[in-house]
Scaffold this motif. Structure first.
Motif, mmCIF file in Angstrom:
data_model
loop_
_atom_site.group_PDB
_atom_site.id
_atom_site.type_symbol
_atom_site.label_atom_id
_atom_site.label_comp_id
_atom_site.label_asym_id
_atom_site.label_seq_id
_atom_site.Cartn_x
_atom_site.Cartn_y
_atom_site.Cartn_z
ATOM 1 N N MET A 1 25.423 3.716 -8.466
ATOM 2 C CA MET A 1 25.567 3.810 -9.919
ATOM 3 C C MET A 1 24.312 4.424 -10.521
ATOM 4 S SD MET A 1 26.977 3.295 -12.886
ATOM 5 C CE MET A 1 28.394 2.245 -12.604
ATOM 6 N N ALA A 2 24.466 5.448 -11.334
ATOM 7 C CA ALA A 2 23.338 6.061 -12.029
ATOM 8 C C ALA A 2 23.148 5.380 -13.379
ATOM 9 C CB ALA A 2 23.590 7.545 -12.224
ATOM 10 N N ASP A 3 21.910 5.010 -13.682
ATOM 11 C CA ASP A 3 21.600 4.388 -14.969
ATOM 12 C C ASP A 3 21.180 5.423 -16.002
ATOM 13 O OD1 ASP A 3 21.804 1.555 -14.087
ATOM 14 O OD2 ASP A 3 20.152 2.138 -12.796
ATOM 15 N N ILE A 4 20.452 6.454 -15.549
ATOM 16 C CA ILE A 4 20.003 7.538 -16.424
ATOM 17 C C ILE A 4 20.592 8.838 -15.884
ATOM 18 C CG2 ILE A 4 18.037 8.638 -17.551
ATOM 19 C CD1 ILE A 4 18.013 5.621 -17.923
ATOM 20 N N VAL A 5 21.292 9.575 -16.721
ATOM 21 C CA VAL A 5 21.884 10.845 -16.321
ATOM 22 C C VAL A 5 21.142 11.963 -17.048
ATOM 23 C CG1 VAL A 5 23.966 12.263 -16.259
ATOM 24 C CG2 VAL A 5 24.121 9.789 -15.912
ATOM 25 N N PRO A 32 11.281 2.668 -14.954
ATOM 26 C CA PRO A 32 10.940 2.642 -13.517
ATOM 27 C C PRO A 32 11.965 1.935 -12.644
ATOM 28 C CG PRO A 32 9.537 1.142 -14.766
ATOM 29 C CD PRO A 32 10.286 1.944 -15.777
ATOM 30 N N ASP A 33 12.773 1.058 -13.228
ATOM 31 C CA ASP A 33 13.733 0.284 -12.432
ATOM 32 C C ASP A 33 15.146 0.858 -12.483
ATOM 33 O OD1 ASP A 33 11.702 -1.564 -11.797
ATOM 34 O OD2 ASP A 33 12.050 -2.634 -13.686
ATOM 35 N N LYS A 34 15.297 2.025 -13.110
ATOM 36 C CA LYS A 34 16.617 2.613 -13.244
ATOM 37 C C LYS A 34 16.831 3.726 -12.215
ATOM 38 C CE LYS A 34 17.572 0.319 -17.098
ATOM 39 N NZ LYS A 34 18.622 -0.729 -17.150
ATOM 40 N N GLN A 35 18.082 3.961 -11.883
ATOM 41 C CA GLN A 35 18.466 5.065 -11.008
ATOM 42 C C GLN A 35 18.646 6.331 -11.846
ATOM 43 O OE1 GLN A 35 19.454 4.881 -7.337
ATOM 44 N NE2 GLN A 35 17.933 3.274 -7.703
ATOM 45 N N VAL A 36 18.027 7.430 -11.398
ATOM 46 C CA VAL A 36 18.076 8.685 -12.142
ATOM 47 C C VAL A 36 18.972 9.678 -11.397
ATOM 48 C CG1 VAL A 36 16.754 10.645 -13.030
ATOM 49 C CG2 VAL A 36 15.781 8.326 -13.129
ATOM 50 N N ARG A 37 19.987 10.197 -12.089
ATOM 51 C CA ARG A 37 20.883 11.201 -11.527
ATOM 52 C C ARG A 37 20.700 12.511 -12.295
ATOM 53 N NH1 ARG A 37 27.220 9.959 -11.232
ATOM 54 N NH2 ARG A 37 26.494 8.796 -9.418
ATOM 55 N N ALA A 74 26.295 4.120 -17.683
ATOM 56 C CA ALA A 74 24.939 4.663 -17.829
ATOM 57 C C ALA A 74 24.294 4.127 -19.109
ATOM 58 C CB ALA A 74 24.992 6.181 -17.867
ATOM 59 N N SER A 75 23.012 3.815 -19.008
ATOM 60 C CA SER A 75 22.318 3.266 -20.171
ATOM 61 C C SER A 75 21.664 4.339 -21.036
ATOM 62 C CB SER A 75 21.257 2.255 -19.719
ATOM 63 O OG SER A 75 20.365 2.845 -18.796
ATOM 64 N N ALA A 76 21.422 5.525 -20.451
ATOM 65 C CA ALA A 76 20.784 6.594 -21.223
ATOM 66 C C ALA A 76 21.149 7.944 -20.629
ATOM 67 C CB ALA A 76 19.268 6.417 -21.240
ATOM 68 N N SER A 77 21.096 8.958 -21.460
ATOM 69 C CA SER A 77 21.292 10.325 -20.987
ATOM 70 C C SER A 77 20.235 11.217 -21.629
ATOM 71 C CB SER A 77 22.694 10.848 -21.329
ATOM 72 O OG SER A 77 22.797 11.048 -22.727
#
Length: 336
Positions: A1-5, A32-37, A74-77
């Motif tokens: 799962m990506a948190d930041i796209v 820092p704790d989010k997954q970046v896609r 996703a929490s942010a883009s």
């Protein structure tokens, strides 16, 4: 799962990817704790999957593929594309809590929770960082240098650092190439002005085979030829350079992002691709001409000496280097 796209610009060239690196680095510092896609319409994944702060790369050209690349949770883009309405629509469909994009006086501008006005007079890499500054203020020069110093870590000590770097490439064609003969003439002028002990590293890409052959034929002991270097190796080469002189080409943005004394040679004024600061200069043909080779080496020499001799230029470079060094040695995550 990506948190930041992150949707990068719909361009496939080397430089278009490099100018996105500092923004991606800052994204990871903010979260820092989010997954970046990273999502692109082009097959440029090698640029991004080598970065330690990018967790996934997805190539998605069609709109339906881009929707699938943008998870509902996703929490942010972050949209680094400057103009297309499709990215505003994607954000409208997925509605992450934070939606960062450029304001272009388009209908889709209302979708962004945080925006920065797109201005073609602003260096693209700086614009990306200023968009993120709407989340938290930062020093864009220090962030850019810090980003590239993180990239160089895997090859630290493995590449001999350069003294003066010259980059005579220009991937879009001859109209962007101040000739290698001019670069050699400039090297001669600099050698005379700087005392005769300078060493010039010529950065050459796969399209510069003729230039490489000619430089090899010169067989000069003060010339080093650098071909086929990776991004990290180019960072290692340039990070402490006394001076970088470059055409408008992909590797030039490594030199600009490292915040070292820099002179860019352009066929016309191009502020989107030149980061103007105390320690940088751009040189363009005289008014009425777009012939890059009409620029005499003596004019580029003047620009080089300006960035080398100006105390304000040196102090600005030192300030950025110290700020980046402090942050790297005290890695406290930024708080969004």
């Amino acid at each position: 799962m990506a948190d930041i796209v992150v949707f990068v610009r719909s361009k496939s060239r080397y430089g278009d990817q490099i100018v996105a690196f500092p923004a991606l680095y800052l994204v990871k510092k903010l979260w820092p704790d989010k997954q970046v896609r990273v999502v692109s319409r082009f097959d440029v994944g090698d640029f991004y999957t080598r970065l330690p702060w990018v967790d996934q790369f997805v190539r998605a050209d069609a709109f339906s593929d881009q929707v699938r690349a943008f998870p509902r949770g996703a929490s942010a883009s972050l949209t680094l594309h400057h103009s297309s309405e499709r990215f505003a629509l994607l954000n409208l469909l997925r509605r992450p809590a934070l939606r960062l994009g450029f304001n272009n006086r388009r209908i889709g501008d209302c979708v962004w929770t945080h925006s920065h006005i797109k201005d073609i007079r602003e260096y693209i890499g700086l614009a990306n960082l200023r968009l993120l500054a709407t989340i938290q203020p930062h020093d864009p020069e220090a962030i850019a240098r810090e980003c590239f110093l993180e990239i160089v870590r895997p090859c630290a000590g493995k590449v001999k650092p350069a003294d003066i770097v010259m980059i005579p490439g220009g991937g879009k064609g001859p109209f962007k190439r101040w000739s290698v003969e001019h670069y050699v003439a400039l090297a001669d002028l600099l050698q005379t002005r700087l005392g005769g002990d300078s060493v010039f590293s010529f950065v050459l890409g796969p399209a510069e085979t003729a230039e490489r052959a000619w430089l090899e034929h010169l067989n000069r002991p003060d010339f080093r030829l650098e071909s086929g270097r990776s991004v990290a190796e180019l960072v290692a080469l340039m990070q402490d350079a006394r001076l970088v002189v470059a055409n408008d080409c992909g590797p030039s943005h490594i030199g600009q992002g490292l915040c070292v004394p820099y002179v860019g040679v352009f066929n016309e004024p191009n502020p989107e691709w030149f980061w103007a600061r105390d320690y940088t200069r751009d040189v363009v043909p005289d008014a009425g001409s777009s012939d890059i080779n009409s620029i005499p080496p003596a004019r580029v020499l003047e620009a080089c000496m300006a960035v080398l001799a100006d105390p304000k230029s040196r102090s600005s470079c030192d300030r950025v280097a110290q700020a980046a060094h402090r942050s790297l040695n005290n890695p406290v995550p930024l708080q969004a």
